[in-house]
Design an enzyme around this catalytic site. Structure first.
Site, PDB file in Angstrom:
ATOM      1  N   VAL A 479      34.527  45.050   8.771  1.00 24.75           N
ATOM      2  CA  VAL A 479      34.102  45.635  10.040  1.00 24.75           C
ATOM      3  C   VAL A 479      35.328  45.802  10.920  1.00 24.75           C
ATOM      4  CG1 VAL A 479      32.695  45.336  12.102  1.00 24.75           C
ATOM      5  CG2 VAL A 479      31.812  44.603   9.895  1.00 24.75           C
ATOM      6  N   ASP A 588      27.964  27.300  15.744  1.00 22.40           N
ATOM      7  CA  ASP A 588      29.234  27.469  16.451  1.00 22.40           C
ATOM      8  C   ASP A 588      29.167  28.740  17.292  1.00 22.40           C
ATOM      9  OD1 ASP A 588      31.766  27.037  17.318  1.00 22.40           O
ATOM     10  OD2 ASP A 588      32.739  27.256  15.368  1.00 22.40           O
ATOM     11  N   ASN A 593      33.993  33.372  17.820  1.00 20.60           N
ATOM     12  CA  ASN A 593      33.478  33.638  16.478  1.00 20.60           C
ATOM     13  C   ASN A 593      32.755  34.965  16.399  1.00 20.60           C
ATOM     14  OD1 ASN A 593      34.438  31.281  15.307  1.00 20.60           O
ATOM     15  ND2 ASN A 593      32.625  30.106  15.895  1.00 20.60           N
ATOM     16  N   ASP A 606      31.404  32.423  11.120  1.00 20.82           N
ATOM     17  CA  ASP A 606      31.296  30.952  11.132  1.00 20.82           C
ATOM     18  C   ASP A 606      29.847  30.471  11.238  1.00 20.82           C
ATOM     19  OD1 ASP A 606      33.964  30.961  10.943  1.00 20.82           O
ATOM     20  OD2 ASP A 606      34.389  29.864  12.779  1.00 20.82           O
ATOM     21  N   GLU A 608      28.688  27.883   9.298  1.00 24.52           N
ATOM     22  CA  GLU A 608      28.582  26.606   8.595  1.00 24.52           C
ATOM     23  C   GLU A 608      27.763  25.564   9.354  1.00 24.52           C
ATOM     24  OE1 GLU A 608      32.152  26.454  11.237  1.00 24.52           O
ATOM     25  OE2 GLU A 608      31.361  27.868   9.761  1.00 24.52           O
TER      26      GLU A 608
END
Length: 722
Positions: A479, A588, A593, A606, A608
């Site tokens: 992107v 997060d 991010n 991100d 996770e």
């Protein structure tokens, strides 16, 4: 201006009509004198010379001499002021005044009153030292509803006071203007009103003006300017037909047109009354009032064209022009500026009606009709005028998407798509992951919902590929965009966010909060079950319990943090009574991010930390992480971005976009600071493990933000930064 209806006697009305005639005659003479000037000729006479010429004309002309000298001289003064202000006023050169259209005259007060300074002390003449005596209109109150004013040559003329408010008090003015139109006399005293005090809330309101809805406010209210009723419009058509059929110059034609004029002035009065009341309401209720910037003069220009190039759909355009002018757009904006000086802002109108107020996507196909707006990107549905007003309130008008590539000469290279639309991903020939195939990485199953475009998800490439993990994995499409720097906080000077304008930062903030709103509203909870954390209780209890386990793992065999454990205890005291329905929690959730195209999000990174959780978990993380970076910036001696991503603004914007008002934010911001503290402690203990650092006597000092966390545990942090 304080304007009242006058009720002169027949003799007084006849005398005032002669004043109107004299004032109009003198004005037109002054226009003729200045129109005669051409380059090379002597300059046209100024005010002093015209006054001298007026004295001579009154001596030679009995008709002029029969009029009032003050009224005639004030007509010359009005012309001189209009001439000097022809560039600043916006009305251009003074033009001819017509009978039955421009009937009026101005009178300067004849009473002498002492003038005073702003501090109340007498105003003294600098040369003589005497008290300065100013002019004042001679006016007196008769009773609660009536007063009278002295008009030259007419004596005392009555006018009606308002029932309440400022119009119920006698005005103290130096001059007044008398006007006559459609059989009604009015007097307007030249009084500069005091500005309406601001409410002190700092609330920003956006106003989208239209024909179907006169003013759509960003808080959801829709205001309409009153028009003539169906019966009144039918009466206008009836009298216009009678006037058309009546003989030219007959009394019947004059009477019919007079009835039409009386009905139309009723509409004008209603419009003015509505604009006055609405502008007062706006000035009293909101701290900042934003209008979209409209060039009404150009919008209502005729489509007639010329004889060589005749226009198209002339009658339709004329009807649209009448509809626009009947709404009082300009008067509403002008009166609001008078009552709230310095608090009215203009927002460029391009893209306000095509931009989605939730995600920032600009696409003309999202405007389904005059009333309906359905974003083709995020599915956000709203009234089209309300959506535009939200964009106006956020200052998101006229901000086109930054152009990343340019051709020769700096022009944007030609591409086969609208320049206002987000770039679409480039599709390549890599096999896609089946829709329900489970892959590693918590964000893979809903990645297509998280970004503005739909990034394809790919399975492991063929065995011949040089990169193999042995297990399925996912890859998102490339992107185009930019991200905030990770080495230094985004609040530090030197990065592109800090260098942006206030409007661009406000646009980025609104789009980022809109991104959170879409993530929470558009991903079904059933699709996040594989992310559910183990344990008992609701989603929030399991979320906090997982952080306890993580903390125990971090400090295993090492010194525990008294501050973190105190924060856990404080969480128990602030625990929400009703945590709310869980949604997809990004984890997060910070602007670092997000990949931005210009100032609009196009991808989310991100995942996770993703897990089902109440909405406020992500909101608290977004708000606190920015405060964390802002505190670091302030400690370094820089100003940072203290007005960006403020807690109150983020909560209000999120509530407006989702209909869910964030609750218990003291709990969730403390929880965000606690989670971040565990991460900071883990980073420090990792350095201890590799011999890069030693455990200090107070392990809390290893937490970079231990000061703000301690203030939040004690309960005084947010009061200090608001």
């Amino acid at each position: 201006m304080s304007r009242f209806r006058m009720y002169p006697t027949p003799v007084q009305a006849e005398r005032m009509l002669s004043h109107c005639t004299h004032a109009r005659y003198i004005w037109n003479l002054a226009v003729e004198q200045h129109a005669h000037w051409k380059p090379g000729r002597r300059s046209a006479p100024g005010f002093a010379e015209q006054c001298r010429q007026l004295t001579e004309a009154r001596r030679d002309n009995a008709w002029l001499a029969a009029g009032n000298a003050d009224v005639q001289q004030q007509a010359l003064k009005d012309f001189a002021q209009a001439k000097s202000a022809r560039f600043a006023s916006g009305f251009g050169e003074p033009t001819w005044r017509r009978k039955h259209v421009h009937e009026g005259f101005r009178v300067i007060g004849t009473d002498r009153v002492p003038e005073y300074e702003s501090d109340g002390s007498p105003k003294l003449n600098q040369k003589s030292g005497k008290q300065v005596m100013g002019r004042s209109v001679v006016v007196r109150k008769l009773n609660r509803r009536w007063a009278q004013v002295k008009v030259p040559g007419c004596g005392w003329v009555r006018f009606r006071l308002s029932a309440r408010g400022k119009g119920a008090r006698l005005p103290a003015a130096k001059t007044f203007r008398v006007t006559y139109r459609n059989g009604q006399w009015h007097i307007a005293f030249a009084v500069v009103p005091e500005p309406t005090p601001a409410p002190g809330t700092g609330e920003v309101i956006g106003i989208d003006r239209g024909v179907t809805i006169t003013a759509a406010l960003s808080d959801g209210r829709k205001l309409n300017c009153p028009q003539l009723t169906v019966k009144e419009r039918a009466q206008i058509r009836k009298h216009e037909r009678r006037a058309t059929r009546a003989p030219k110059g007959s009394a019947l034609k004059t009477a019919a047109y007079a009835k039409v004029a009386r009905l139309k002035v009723r509409e004008v009065n209603r419009r003015k009354d509505w604009c006055e009341k609405t502008s007062t309401m706006l000035a009293r209720s909101y701290g900042v009032i934003r209008f979209e910037k409209l060039n009404i003069k150009n919008m209502t220009r005729t489509a007639k064209g010329t004889a060589a190039q005749p226009g198209k759909k002339v009658r339709q355009k004329a009807g649209l022009n009448r509809g626009i002018l009947a709404q009082g757009w300009g008067l509403l904006r002008r009166r609001t500026e008078h009552k709230a000086p310095g608090r009215v802002e203009d927002v460029p109108s391009p893209y306000t009606s095509l931009r989605c107020s939730a995600c920032g996507w600009i696409e003309k196909k999202s405007r389904k009709s005059q009333a309906d707006f359905v974003c083709v990107s995020c599915g956000f549905t709203c009234n089209a005028d309300e959506n535009a007003s939200i964009n106006v309130a956020a200052g998101q008008g006229g901000i086109p998407r930054p152009r990343r590539t340019a051709g020769a000469g700096g022009a944007t290279a030609a591409i086969n798509r609208s320049s206002a639309r987000e770039p679409q991903p480039t599709w390549v020939g890599i096999p896609l992951v089946p829709e329900r195939e489970d892959v590693n990485g918590s964000g893979a199953r809903f990645a297509s919902r998280s970004a503005f475009s739909r990034p394809p998800r790919w399975r492991t490439p063929p065995a011949a590929a040089p990169f193999q993990h042995g297990v399925p994995f996912s890859v998102m499409a490339r992107v185009e965009g930019r991200a905030l720097p990770e080495v230094m906080p985004p609040t530090y000077e030197g990065d592109w966010l800090h260098a942006a304008t206030d409007a661009e930062r406000e646009h980025l903030e609104a789009a980022s909060v809109g991104l959170l709103a879409r993530l929470h509203d558009q991903v079904p909870l059933s699709e996040t079950e594989f992310l559910a954390l183990p344990g008992d209780g609701d989603a929030l209890q399991r979320h906090v319990e997982s952080q306890r386990h993580y903390y125990d793992w971090v400090v295993a065999g090492l010194a525990r943090s008294p501050l973190i454990e105190a924060a856990f205890d404080r969480l128990a005291d602030l625990w929400p009574r009703e945590p709310g329905t869980p949604v997809l929690g990004w984890g997060d959730a910070r602007i670092g991010n997000v990949v931005y195209d210009g100032f609009d999000p196009v991808a989310v990174l991100d995942w996770e930390m993703a897990a089902p959780a109440p909405r406020e978990v992500d909101l608290g993380w977004t708000v606190y992480l920015h405060r964390f970076f802002q505190d670091l910036t302030a400690a370094a001696g820089q100003r940072g971005l203290p007005g960006f991503l403020r807690r109150d603004r983020v909560e209000a914007r999120y509530a407006r976009l989702t209909g869910h008002t964030p609750q218990d934010m003291d709990f969730y911001t403390l929880y965000a600071a606690l989670r971040h503290a565990i991460v900071m402690l883990r980073v420090a203990y990792r350095q201890v493990y590799f011999g890069e650092a030693a455990v200090p006597a107070d392990p809390d000092t290893l937490i970079l933000h231990h000061g703000s966390l301690r203030a939040m545990v004690q309960g005084g942090y947010w009061d200090a930064v608001r």
